[in-house]
Design a protein around this motif. Structure first.
Motif, PDB file in Angstrom:
ATOM      1  N   PHE A   1      28.661  49.471  35.293  1.00  8.38           N
ATOM      2  CA  PHE A   1      28.790  49.391  36.594  1.00  8.38           C
ATOM      3  C   PHE A   1      29.948  49.056  36.566  1.00  8.38           C
ATOM      4  O   PHE A   1      30.480  48.216  35.191  1.00  8.38           O
TER       5      PHE A   1
ATOM      6  N   GLU B   1      31.725  54.400  44.698  1.00 10.30           N
ATOM      7  CA  GLU B   1      31.711  54.114  45.699  1.00 10.30           C
ATOM      8  C   GLU B   1      32.959  54.760  46.362  1.00 10.30           C
ATOM      9  O   GLU B   1      34.216  55.255  46.089  1.00 10.30           O
TER      10      GLU B   1
ATOM     11  N   GLU C   1      36.368  36.568  32.807  1.00 12.86           N
ATOM     12  CA  GLU C   1      35.176  37.329  33.357  1.00 12.86           C
ATOM     13  C   GLU C   1      34.269  36.853  34.529  1.00 12.86           C
ATOM     14  O   GLU C   1      33.618  35.525  33.605  1.00 12.86           O
ATOM     15  N   PRO C   2      33.363  36.846  35.310  1.00  8.53           N
ATOM     16  CA  PRO C   2      32.302  35.966  35.876  1.00  8.53           C
ATOM     17  C   PRO C   2      31.471  36.094  34.195  1.00  8.53           C
ATOM     18  O   PRO C   2      30.797  36.688  34.018  1.00  8.53           O
TER      19      PRO C   2
ATOM     20  N   TYR D   1      26.939  32.462  39.857  1.00 15.54           N
ATOM     21  CA  TYR D   1      28.552  32.863  39.214  1.00 15.54           C
ATOM     22  C   TYR D   1      29.660  32.042  39.048  1.00 15.54           C
ATOM     23  O   TYR D   1      29.934  31.515  39.622  1.00 15.54           O
TER      24      TYR D   1
ATOM     25  N   LEU E   1      36.439  45.656  34.862  1.00 16.64           N
ATOM     26  CA  LEU E   1      35.573  44.673  34.368  1.00 16.64           C
ATOM     27  C   LEU E   1      34.274  45.690  34.106  1.00 16.64           C
ATOM     28  O   LEU E   1      33.673  46.381  35.430  1.00 16.64           O
TER      29      LEU E   1
ATOM     30  N   PHE F   1      28.956  41.046  45.639  1.00 20.32           N
ATOM     31  CA  PHE F   1      29.774  39.886  45.643  1.00 20.32           C
ATOM     32  C   PHE F   1      30.480  39.045  46.880  1.00 20.32           C
ATOM     33  O   PHE F   1      31.114  40.127  47.332  1.00 20.32           O
ATOM     34  N   GLY F   2      30.623  38.391  46.709  1.00 19.46           N
ATOM     35  CA  GLY F   2      31.431  37.604  48.109  1.00 19.46           C
ATOM     36  C   GLY F   2      32.588  37.493  47.428  1.00 19.46           C
ATOM     37  O   GLY F   2      32.668  37.573  46.483  1.00 19.46           O
ATOM     38  N   SER F   3      32.963  36.633  48.411  1.00 19.38           N
ATOM     39  CA  SER F   3      35.108  36.351  47.390  1.00 19.38           C
ATOM     40  C   SER F   3      35.223  35.369  46.966  1.00 19.38           C
ATOM     41  O   SER F   3      36.466  35.328  46.426  1.00 19.38           O
TER      42      SER F   3
ATOM     43  N   PHE G   1      29.312  40.463  31.955  1.00 20.28           N
ATOM     44  CA  PHE G   1      30.294  41.423  32.387  1.00 20.28           C
ATOM     45  C   PHE G   1      31.027  41.245  30.953  1.00 20.28           C
ATOM     46  O   PHE G   1      30.822  39.968  30.211  1.00 20.28           O
ATOM     47  N   GLY G   2      31.377  42.666  30.338  1.00 25.11           N
ATOM     48  CA  GLY G   2      32.589  42.426  29.621  1.00 25.11           C
ATOM     49  C   GLY G   2      33.952  41.492  29.473  1.00 25.11           C
ATOM     50  O   GLY G   2      33.904  40.805  30.815  1.00 25.11           O
ATOM     51  N   GLN G   3      34.578  41.528  29.023  1.00 26.73           N
ATOM     52  CA  GLN G   3      35.650  40.438  29.100  1.00 26.73           C
ATOM     53  C   GLN G   3      36.497  40.964  30.639  1.00 26.73           C
ATOM     54  O   GLN G   3      37.910  40.090  30.438  1.00 26.73           O
TER      55      GLN G   3
ATOM     56  N   SER H   1      37.584  39.143  45.061  1.00 22.05           N
ATOM     57  CA  SER H   1      36.727  39.371  44.304  1.00 22.05           C
ATOM     58  C   SER H   1      36.941  40.902  43.540  1.00 22.05           C
ATOM     59  O   SER H   1      37.723  41.807  43.796  1.00 22.05           O
ATOM     60  N   LEU H   2      35.397  40.992  43.281  1.00 23.65           N
ATOM     61  CA  LEU H   2      35.316  42.177  42.217  1.00 23.65           C
ATOM     62  C   LEU H   2      34.593  43.449  43.307  1.00 23.65           C
ATOM     63  O   LEU H   2      34.226  43.286  44.864  1.00 23.65           O
TER      64      LEU H   2
ATOM     65  N   GLN I   1      39.554  43.772  40.336  1.00 24.30           N
ATOM     66  CA  GLN I   1      39.079  42.652  40.693  1.00 24.30           C
ATOM     67  C   GLN I   1      40.864  42.808  40.399  1.00 24.30           C
ATOM     68  O   GLN I   1      41.192  42.758  39.475  1.00 24.30           O
TER      69      GLN I   1
ATOM     70  N   LEU J   1      31.151  32.547  42.630  1.00 34.80           N
ATOM     71  CA  LEU J   1      30.638  33.381  43.275  1.00 34.80           C
ATOM     72  C   LEU J   1      29.733  33.733  44.055  1.00 34.80           C
ATOM     73  O   LEU J   1      27.957  33.524  43.332  1.00 34.80           O
TER      74      LEU J   1
ATOM     75  N   TYR K   1      33.848  47.681  37.378  1.00 40.52           N
ATOM     76  CA  TYR K   1      34.705  47.135  38.972  1.00 40.52           C
ATOM     77  C   TYR K   1      35.841  47.306  39.072  1.00 40.52           C
ATOM     78  O   TYR K   1      36.896  46.894  37.564  1.00 40.52           O
TER      79      TYR K   1
ATOM     80  N   ARG L   1      42.404  43.455  31.284  1.00 39.11           N
ATOM     81  CA  ARG L   1      44.381  43.607  32.336  1.00 39.11           C
ATOM     82  C   ARG L   1      45.394  44.885  32.099  1.00 39.11           C
ATOM     83  O   ARG L   1      45.616  45.245  31.478  1.00 39.11           O
TER      84      ARG L   1
ATOM     85  N   ALA M   1      23.177  39.899  36.148  1.00 37.95           N
ATOM     86  CA  ALA M   1      24.296  40.978  36.194  1.00 37.95           C
ATOM     87  C   ALA M   1      25.003  40.596  34.438  1.00 37.95           C
ATOM     88  O   ALA M   1      25.400  38.746  34.798  1.00 37.95           O
TER      89      ALA M   1
ATOM     90  N   PHE N   1      24.967  45.247  43.019  1.00 45.42           N
ATOM     91  CA  PHE N   1      25.094  43.951  43.128  1.00 45.42           C
ATOM     92  C   PHE N   1      26.543  43.737  44.230  1.00 45.42           C
ATOM     93  O   PHE N   1      27.424  44.237  44.205  1.00 45.42           O
TER      94      PHE N   1
ATOM     95  N   LEU O   1      33.298  47.249  43.432  1.00 44.11           N
ATOM     96  CA  LEU O   1      32.764  47.780  42.595  1.00 44.11           C
ATOM     97  C   LEU O   1      33.362  49.602  42.499  1.00 44.11           C
ATOM     98  O   LEU O   1      33.163  50.384  43.382  1.00 44.11           O
TER      99      LEU O   1
END
Lengths: 112, 115
Positions: free
Chosen positions: B33, B58, A43-44, A36, B92, A102-104, B106-108, B42-43, B37, A87, B35, B111, B104, A100, B45
């Protein structure tokens, strides 16, 4: 141990350069693999899926090595617009649900 | 790709209040899902929103703090309850199974700043 590991970078490269990112994952039962792209404050977005046979989309080539649990992304002829965070994403199953990991992220800066 | 509408896009909230974030998809999806961030990270969950049943959280996330609803296959909400400045982050929404896709979307993002 993290499920997905990436070098955070940043990778600073000149326009036109070729750059490669690597990623390792820990779960050998992982099913699907993706790269990604995430721009700053966005967003990704899916760049490409990764298959065992390798796949190419224009300047981007992705490879998967299941035996080594290793994924790569190669970007040829880098453009300024390639600057972003990349990502590495692995999909597996946990308790019968898709999940899923995710890497950093690896940050790429392409300079003029 | 899926069209995912996430609202609000941003908000500044007082500590102790709650904010509900909405995620609407233009087509039925299998999985939804949520998330979080943090800047430069990174994301993470928070939970998987299950249609018609309680969300699957989680480790480190609990229903009292992040109640989630998913009344149907195209809509979900995440509430951030009793907010503190540590909840400031990007939230997200993500979906999987859109029209048979395995990746997957994603939404926008929302923030959130808690003051």
């Amino acid at each position: 141990r993290k499920e997905v590991e990436q070098d955070p970078g940043p990778f600073n490269v000149p326009e036109g350069a070729t750059v490669a990112f690597n990623c390792t994952y820990s779960n050998s039962a992982s099913q699907s693999f993706f790269w990604y792209r995430q721009d700053c404050r966005k967003e990704p977005k899916l760049l490409m899926s990764v298959y065992s046979s390798g796949n190419e989309d224009g300047r981007f080539t992705a490879q998967l090595n299941r035996a080594s649990q290793y994924i790569s992304l190669l970007i040829r002829d880098s453009k300024l617009s390639d600057s972003a965070t990349y990502l590495c994403v692995v999909k597996g199953v946990e308790y019968n649900f898709n999940k899923f990991y995710f890497g950093s992220g690896t940050k790429l800066n392409v300079k003029p | 790709s899926a069209v995912i509408s996430q609202k609000p896009s941003r908000d500044i909230c007082q500590r102790g209040t709650s904010l509900t974030i909405q995620c609407q998809v233009d087509s039925q999806v299998t999985m939804m899902f949520w998330y979080r961030q943090q800047p430069g990270q990174s994301l993470t969950l928070i939970a998987t929103a299950n249609q018609g049943s309680e969300a699957t959280y989680e480790s480190g996330f609990v229903i009292d703090k992040f109640p989630i609803s998913r009344p149907n296959l195209t809509f979900s909400t995440l509430t951030v309850s009793n907010m503190s400045p540590e909840d400031s982050s990007i939230y997200l929404c993500s979906v999987e199974g859109f029209r048979g896709h395995t990746e997957a979307f994603f939404g926008q993002g929302t923030r959130l700043t808690v003051v």
